[in-house]
Design a protein around this motif. Sequence first.
Motif, PDB file in Angstrom:
ATOM      1  N   TYR A 124      -1.114  28.293 -46.163  1.00  0.00           N
ATOM      2  CA  TYR A 124      -0.516  27.315 -45.250  1.00  0.00           C
ATOM      3  C   TYR A 124      -1.384  27.113 -44.008  1.00  0.00           C
ATOM      4  O   TYR A 124      -2.317  27.864 -43.758  1.00  0.00           O
ATOM      5  CB  TYR A 124       0.854  27.840 -44.765  1.00  0.00           C
ATOM      6  N   GLY A 125      -0.994  26.106 -43.201  1.00  0.00           N
ATOM      7  CA  GLY A 125      -1.483  26.035 -41.834  1.00  0.00           C
ATOM      8  C   GLY A 125      -0.668  27.034 -41.023  1.00  0.00           C
ATOM      9  O   GLY A 125       0.535  27.195 -41.273  1.00  0.00           O
ATOM     10  N   VAL A 126      -1.304  27.753 -40.107  1.00  0.00           N
ATOM     11  CA  VAL A 126      -0.595  28.793 -39.353  1.00  0.00           C
ATOM     12  C   VAL A 126      -0.769  28.500 -37.865  1.00  0.00           C
ATOM     13  O   VAL A 126      -1.855  28.117 -37.426  1.00  0.00           O
ATOM     14  CB  VAL A 126      -1.152  30.193 -39.706  1.00  0.00           C
ATOM     15  N   ILE A 127       0.303  28.684 -37.086  1.00  0.00           N
ATOM     16  CA  ILE A 127       0.216  28.367 -35.658  1.00  0.00           C
ATOM     17  C   ILE A 127      -0.006  29.621 -34.812  1.00  0.00           C
ATOM     18  O   ILE A 127       0.400  30.732 -35.169  1.00  0.00           O
ATOM     19  CB  ILE A 127       1.472  27.640 -35.128  1.00  0.00           C
ATOM     20  N   ASP A 128      -0.653  29.384 -33.675  1.00  0.00           N
ATOM     21  CA  ASP A 128      -0.696  30.385 -32.612  1.00  0.00           C
ATOM     22  C   ASP A 128       0.189  29.784 -31.530  1.00  0.00           C
ATOM     23  O   ASP A 128      -0.139  28.731 -30.974  1.00  0.00           O
ATOM     24  CB  ASP A 128      -2.156  30.514 -32.143  1.00  0.00           C
ATOM     25  N   GLY A 129       1.335  30.403 -31.271  1.00  0.00           N
ATOM     26  CA  GLY A 129       2.292  29.759 -30.366  1.00  0.00           C
ATOM     27  C   GLY A 129       2.834  30.696 -29.307  1.00  0.00           C
ATOM     28  O   GLY A 129       2.872  31.914 -29.497  1.00  0.00           O
ATOM     29  N   SER A 162      -0.621  34.310 -36.546  1.00  0.00           N
ATOM     30  CA  SER A 162       0.800  34.703 -36.562  1.00  0.00           C
ATOM     31  C   SER A 162       1.274  34.662 -38.006  1.00  0.00           C
ATOM     32  O   SER A 162       0.480  34.420 -38.927  1.00  0.00           O
ATOM     33  CB  SER A 162       1.630  33.722 -35.722  1.00  0.00           C
ATOM     34  N   GLU A 163       2.595  34.859 -38.176  1.00  0.00           N
ATOM     35  CA  GLU A 163       3.174  34.725 -39.522  1.00  0.00           C
ATOM     36  C   GLU A 163       3.962  33.421 -39.629  1.00  0.00           C
ATOM     37  O   GLU A 163       4.781  33.256 -40.514  1.00  0.00           O
ATOM     38  CB  GLU A 163       4.112  35.899 -39.830  1.00  0.00           C
ATOM     39  N   LEU A 164       3.708  32.514 -38.665  1.00  0.00           N
ATOM     40  CA  LEU A 164       4.465  31.258 -38.648  1.00  0.00           C
ATOM     41  C   LEU A 164       3.690  30.163 -39.385  1.00  0.00           C
ATOM     42  O   LEU A 164       2.678  29.658 -38.888  1.00  0.00           O
ATOM     43  CB  LEU A 164       4.752  30.848 -37.199  1.00  0.00           C
ATOM     44  N   ALA A 165       4.177  29.841 -40.576  1.00  0.00           N
ATOM     45  CA  ALA A 165       3.477  28.898 -41.451  1.00  0.00           C
ATOM     46  C   ALA A 165       4.093  27.509 -41.316  1.00  0.00           C
ATOM     47  O   ALA A 165       5.315  27.361 -41.217  1.00  0.00           O
ATOM     48  CB  ALA A 165       3.579  29.371 -42.892  1.00  0.00           C
TER      49      ALA A 165
END
Length: 287
Positions: A169-174, A198-201
């Motif tokens: 997936y695309g993953v965010i740094d948030g 992160s683990e936020l896909a």
Amino acid sequence: MIRKAVLPVAGLGTRMLPATKAVPKEMLCLINKPVIQYIVEEAVASGIRDLIFVVSRGKEAILDHFDFSPELEAELEERGKKALLDEVRRVSGLVENLSAVRQKKALGLGHAILVAAPLVGDEPFAVLLGDDIVEAEEPCLRQLIRAAEELRAPVIGVERLPREEVHRYGVIDGEPLREGLYRINDVVEKPRPEEAPSELAIIGRYVFFPEIFTYLEKIPPGAGGEIQLTDALAAMIRDGKEVYALELKGVRYDTGNPEGFVKATVALALKDPELGPKIRKFLSDLL
Ligand code: UTP
């Protein structure tokens, strides 16, 4: 008010070959509904009135599915099949305004969205991808639209996944703002597990403002020679624009690969009031 949605369905669907040789992957069936119908129902339940499909050759069946079918209706009427007739008419009436635009070459998701720009015009809009279906109390897209209207900025749907799965997936740094909401500092497409920020896909739901088109127009082709949506988002963020991510509440199924497709079928069948008990018994006997 966000009333328009773009549904890019011009991809080749290679992960589902040979099923997708002649049938669009969006028309593959979960129980007795094509995958795309679940997605359109979610869009409509989220307040979308204008649907813009980005299609390629061989995808006409998708448009036909949401159009009236006078011969079929006449036949069902004549045979007295009232319930089926009502259902067929409900599907044809789901979308108030339906339009389609051709993406002549599969130049990537970013390019597909750009092709829809003239039909979107100068207003915020949603994007729904055809693989992900989400079961949620509040329709998944509506959760995003509420946040985008409040923040007056683009909002991207994300899901927290085990680290070993995010590489697809695309993953965010948030930066967390409140429960489930992040301001995005960076996005990375398909990172290696140890490099994922992160683990936020990123899953297939977005709300954008027309500014995204300016970025899609100017970014160079990225991985695979395709115009990548992630690159346009990264460029926007580098320019200091606010882009947010919202963790969606609900259960998501990725129907774009055989494993996800079978899991979605089984999960939906078990939840179906009529089929559920029979499939549960069948599965337990089988196991
Ligand atoms: P995917 O990367 O899942 O590609 O695209 P795909 O072709 O659908 O499937 P695989 O990977 O070959 O099995 C994500 C979304 O973007 C659309 C696809 O239709 C899908 O909804 N897309 C992708 C386009 O509309 N045009 C493109 O050029 C690429």
